[in-house]
Design a protein around this motif. Structure first.
Motif, short mmCIF file in Angstrom:
data_model
loop_
_atom_site.label_atom_id
_atom_site.label_comp_id
_atom_site.label_asym_id
_atom_site.label_seq_id
_atom_site.Cartn_x
_atom_site.Cartn_y
_atom_site.Cartn_z
N LEU A 142 36.59 31.70 52.61
CA LEU A 142 38.06 31.72 52.58
C LEU A 142 38.60 30.46 51.92
O LEU A 142 39.51 30.51 51.10
CB LEU A 142 38.63 31.82 54.00
N ALA A 143 38.00 29.32 52.28
CA ALA A 143 38.48 28.04 51.75
C ALA A 143 38.34 27.99 50.23
O ALA A 143 39.16 27.38 49.54
CB ALA A 143 37.72 26.89 52.39
N PHE A 144 37.31 28.64 49.70
CA PHE A 144 37.13 28.67 48.25
C PHE A 144 37.98 29.75 47.58
O PHE A 144 37.72 30.13 46.44
CB PHE A 144 35.65 28.85 47.89
N ALA A 145 38.96 30.26 48.30
CA ALA A 145 39.91 31.24 47.78
C ALA A 145 39.23 32.54 47.36
O ALA A 145 39.72 33.25 46.49
CB ALA A 145 40.73 30.68 46.62
N ILE A 146 38.09 32.84 47.96
CA ILE A 146 37.49 34.16 47.76
C ILE A 146 38.34 35.16 48.55
O ILE A 146 38.75 34.86 49.67
CB ILE A 146 36.02 34.17 48.26
N PRO A 147 38.67 36.32 47.96
CA PRO A 147 39.51 37.27 48.67
C PRO A 147 38.97 37.56 50.08
O PRO A 147 37.75 37.51 50.30
CB PRO A 147 39.43 38.53 47.80
N ILE A 148 39.90 37.84 51.00
CA ILE A 148 39.52 38.01 52.41
C ILE A 148 38.45 39.09 52.58
O ILE A 148 37.50 38.93 53.34
CB ILE A 148 40.77 38.33 53.24
N MET A 187 36.04 40.03 50.47
CA MET A 187 34.71 39.59 50.08
C MET A 187 34.21 38.50 51.02
O MET A 187 33.01 38.38 51.26
CB MET A 187 34.70 39.11 48.63
N VAL A 214 32.61 40.36 53.65
CA VAL A 214 31.31 40.87 53.21
C VAL A 214 30.26 39.77 53.32
O VAL A 214 29.17 39.98 53.85
CB VAL A 214 31.38 41.42 51.76
N MET A 215 30.62 38.58 52.84
CA MET A 215 29.67 37.47 52.91
C MET A 215 29.30 37.16 54.36
O MET A 215 28.13 36.95 54.67
CB MET A 215 30.27 36.21 52.27
N LEU A 259 27.01 39.78 55.80
CA LEU A 259 25.64 39.79 55.27
C LEU A 259 24.81 38.61 55.79
O LEU A 259 23.60 38.59 55.62
CB LEU A 259 25.67 39.77 53.74
N PRO A 289 46.33 45.93 48.48
CA PRO A 289 45.54 44.76 48.92
C PRO A 289 45.08 44.87 50.37
O PRO A 289 44.12 44.23 50.76
CB PRO A 289 46.51 43.59 48.76
N PHE A 306 41.30 47.76 51.70
CA PHE A 306 39.90 47.47 51.95
C PHE A 306 39.72 46.43 53.04
O PHE A 306 38.71 46.40 53.72
CB PHE A 306 39.20 47.04 50.65
N VAL A 355 41.17 53.96 49.27
CA VAL A 355 40.61 52.69 49.71
C VAL A 355 39.62 52.14 48.69
O VAL A 355 39.68 50.98 48.31
CB VAL A 355 39.91 52.85 51.08
N SER A 404 41.13 51.02 45.52
CA SER A 404 41.92 49.80 45.66
C SER A 404 41.12 48.55 45.31
O SER A 404 41.69 47.52 44.96
CB SER A 404 42.48 49.67 47.08
N THR A 452 42.92 45.90 42.92
CA THR A 452 43.34 44.55 43.30
C THR A 452 42.70 43.48 42.39
O THR A 452 43.30 42.45 42.16
CB THR A 452 42.99 44.22 44.76
N ASN A 463 45.93 40.81 42.80
CA ASN A 463 46.74 40.65 44.01
C ASN A 463 45.94 40.81 45.30
O ASN A 463 46.48 41.14 46.33
CB ASN A 463 47.95 41.59 43.99
N ALA A 464 44.62 40.55 45.21
CA ALA A 464 43.82 40.58 46.45
C ALA A 464 44.33 39.50 47.40
O ALA A 464 44.78 38.44 46.96
CB ALA A 464 42.35 40.35 46.13
N LEU A 465 44.30 39.79 48.71
CA LEU A 465 44.78 38.81 49.68
C LEU A 465 43.74 37.71 49.82
O LEU A 465 42.57 37.96 50.00
CB LEU A 465 45.00 39.48 51.03
N ARG A 466 44.21 36.47 49.72
CA ARG A 466 43.30 35.33 49.88
C ARG A 466 44.06 34.15 50.43
O ARG A 466 45.27 34.16 50.48
CB ARG A 466 42.65 34.99 48.54
N VAL A 467 43.32 33.14 50.86
CA VAL A 467 43.95 31.93 51.38
C VAL A 467 43.76 30.86 50.31
O VAL A 467 42.69 30.31 50.16
CB VAL A 467 43.30 31.50 52.70
N LEU A 502 43.84 25.54 49.95
CA LEU A 502 42.95 24.42 49.69
C LEU A 502 42.66 24.26 48.20
O LEU A 502 42.65 23.16 47.67
CB LEU A 502 41.64 24.60 50.46
N MET A 503 42.45 25.42 47.54
CA MET A 503 42.14 25.36 46.11
C MET A 503 43.31 24.83 45.29
O MET A 503 43.12 24.20 44.26
CB MET A 503 41.76 26.76 45.61
#
Lengths: 426, 192
Positions: A13-19, A21, A24-25, A28, A282, A285, B55, B58, B62, B67-71, B74-75
């Motif tokens: 999450l911190a590396f801005a990978i979509p929630i 994925m 998924v990480m 796994l 968004p 998934f 699904v 999508s 995205t 437009n995928a949801l992400r935080v 920090l980046m």
């Protein structure tokens, strides 16, 4: 193992990978570390995670809200409320908050409420001599009521993630939503008393509105006022399920907009569908995978670990609730409401239930906390919507929104510590 | 060429719009049927499967629309060049993950096909439904490759911050109400 899953998830999450994925990480991780679990199981779970009827309420409520936004419904609601309270001190701002409350019963989304109510009321309030930034700040905060008053998309998501009944959650949201609205109105009135109002202009406008006569006004706003009755009435009379109610709200919006208010034509429906798709794509998934992720976490005994942690470190319910509220408030500032609910609620619910907190009450607390996040910097979407509408920098709007957010916050703590507000209607 | 551009721009979107329209109409039909006639067996299952296809479509959608949801908070704090490099690395990791998921979705769907499982209400072979996973992850792989290519192409451009994407999203909400946007918001330094 649970710890490793969380670490991988949070680092992703911190590396801005979509929630999605990031989940998924995380999911796994056990497979990579000691060979438990399988990728096929993961695919099967994300498939079965979407294979439920209640989940269909999400796209349908979003589509209904998108259709309603165009319908000129907020103006009619506002006129209706201004008719009654317009002449009182702080009456017009209160009418705006009331419109947000009621609009929340039509739309399930906060930003949509802010956009629909603000586009019409901010210019009007400015015209009546109110401060523009203050008006924008008020609408930005009051827009959050849209997700607390039913029907509400976050409640549907909480219900999907935990299995708590959507109908109960909807009912539970009513009183807390009204309480928060009341606190905001008290502040608005105090502000207007202190700053003074342009009484003559307001009187002129309200008299003009009243000269139309109550019947005409009621007739104009009738279909807008009826909408929550149709949707919520359908659910509580047991005639339809929440999913079907969402479907009915779509057709009701179409019926009112196409045939009664004539605010758009059949040809214009496709862009609305596209808009709805853009809003929920968004989330799709994230929802499907949150369930698969939740199963992996449950296998790793994460909920038990959290339960033990809370039981060993906090002595009373009040301290647990306070901790949870603070975490949700902070989380709401940086993360979207939807993913926060579907990921956290299944992990936290067993723990809070074991200390005797009602799952419905917990859902209300969660949704209220996260909906404040819509109006707080740095990324509160409602602030940006209100800023765009009023042509102001969002952070200026945030400054004037702060007192409203405090009022919201006080009401939130009352709702948190007195379960009565959430549970009395059930 | 136009066909290719159409596929690039709105392949997933078109399918998702169609599925949404179908879900809405079929559910409404079911409500009418139940009220005036009797409940039909297939509409619920049919809508659910339409949603499952949505699904998995999508995923590609995205990635394409970004437009995928992400935080992103920090980046946003990192210098532009470093952000771009990290973005390429994380995208490459995701490409690998999507490829793995794509491969296993084929294996899984083939397994379902061998079992000959059929859906309870419509009696359709289940492997057709599971094809959604194959096509969904497959499209995601393609979109991810596209995305990485454009990462390299736009390497010297400024990266979009969470702030900018929030502004875009806010403008979308405002446009949805049919209001004209007065002026683009200017982000003045020091506001954050």
């Amino acid at each position: 193992m649970a710890l490793w899953i969380f670490v991988v998830f949070l680092v992703s999450l911190a590396f801005a990978i979509p929630i999605t994925m990031s989940m998924v990480m995380g999911a796994l991780t056990p497979l990579v570390l000691n060979g438990t679990g399988s990728i096929q199981q993961l695919i099967a779970n994300s498939f079965s995670g979407s294979d439920t009827t209640p989940i269909l309420a999400v796209p349908l409520f979003i589509l209904g809200g998108v259709l309603m936004a165009e319908g000129g419904i907020s103006r009619r609601l506002f006129n209706f409320f201004a008719y009654f309270v317009g002449n009182l001190t702080g009456g017009l701002p209160c009418a705006v908050i009331l419109t947000c409350l009621f609009y929340g019963a039509i739309s399930g989304s906060g930003p949509a409420t802010t956009a629909a109510v603000g586009s019409m009321t901010i210019p009007f309030l400015v015209d009546m001599g109110y401060d523009k930034t203050w008006s924008a700040g008020m609408v930005a905060t009051a827009g959050g009521l849209g997700v607390i008053i039913p029907p509400s998309i976050p409640f549907v998501l909480y219900s999907l993630a935990t299995g708590v009944s959507t109908g109960s959650l909807f009912l539970a949201g009513v009183l807390p939503g009204i309480l928060i609205g009341l606190f905001m109105m008290v502040y608005a009135i105090a502000y207007c008393k202190k700053k003074g109002e342009d009484k003559e202009r307001i009187k002129e406008k309200v008299t003009e509105l009243r000269s139309k006569g109550f019947l005409k006004l009621f007739k104009e706003s009738f279909w807008a006022l009826l909408s929550p009755v149709v949707v919520l009435g359908g659910i509580y009379s047991g005639v339809v399920t929440p999913t079907e109610a969402a479907c009915i709200s779509v057709f009701y919006s179409l019926f009112v907009s196409l045939l009664i208010y004539k605010s758009f034509t059949v040809k214009e429906i496709i862009p609305f569908l596209k808009n709805a798709v853009k809003t929920y794509a968004p989330l799709c998934f994230v929802l499907a995978f949150a369930i698969a992720f939740g199963r992996v976490l449950a296998l790793a005994k994460a909920p038990v670990l959290i339960e033990n942690f809370i039981l060993n470190n906090f002595s009373s319910n009040i301290s647990v609730l306070t901790g949870i509220v603070v975490i949700f408030l902070l989380l709401g500032m940086v993360m979207d409401t939807g993913p926060a609910i579907v990921i956290l609620s299944p992990i936290l619910l067993p723990a809070v239930q074991s200390i005797g907190i009602d799952p419905v009450h917990f859902g209300v607390i969660m949704v209220c906390c996260l909906s404040i996040g819509l109006a707080t910097p740095p990324f509160g979407l409602d602030l940006f919507v209100a800023g765009t509408l009023s042509d102001l920098p969002p952070m200026k709007v945030a400054g004037k929104a702060m007192p409203f957010i405090y009022a919201f916050g006080i009401a939130l703590f009352i709702v948190t510590y007195i379960p009565w507000f959430s549970l009395v209607l059930l | 060429m136009n066909v290719l551009r159409w596929i690039d721009d709105q392949l997933e979107e078109t399918f998702m719009v169609i599925f949404l329209a179908i879900i809405t109409c079929v559910m409404m039909m079911q409500i009418f049927a139940r009220t005036f006639y009797h409940s039909l067996t297939w509409p619920e299952e049919f809508s659910r499967y339409c949603y499952i296809w949505t699904v998995f479509f999508s995923l590609g959608y995205t990635i394409r629309k970004g437009n995928a949801l992400r935080v992103g908070i920090l980046m946003d704090m990192l210098p532009n060049k470093l952000r771009k490099i990290i973005e390429i690395i994380t995208n490459a990791i995701m490409l690998v993950l999507y490829s793995i998921l794509f491969r296993y979705s084929i294996i899984y769907t083939a397994k379902i096909k061998i079992t000959g499982q059929i859906s309870p209400a419509m009696q359709l072979p289940m492997w057709i439904m599971y094809m959604a996973t194959v096509i969904g992850f497959g499209l995601a792989v393609i979109r991810m490759i596209q995305e990485i290519c454009s990462n390299f192409k736009d390497f010297n451009k400024e990266a979009e911050t969470t702030l900018e994407s929030t502004i875009k999203e806010a403008e979308k909400e405002v446009v949805a109400t049919g209001t004209a946007i007065p002026n683009k918001i200017e982000v003045i330094g020091g506001d954050f």
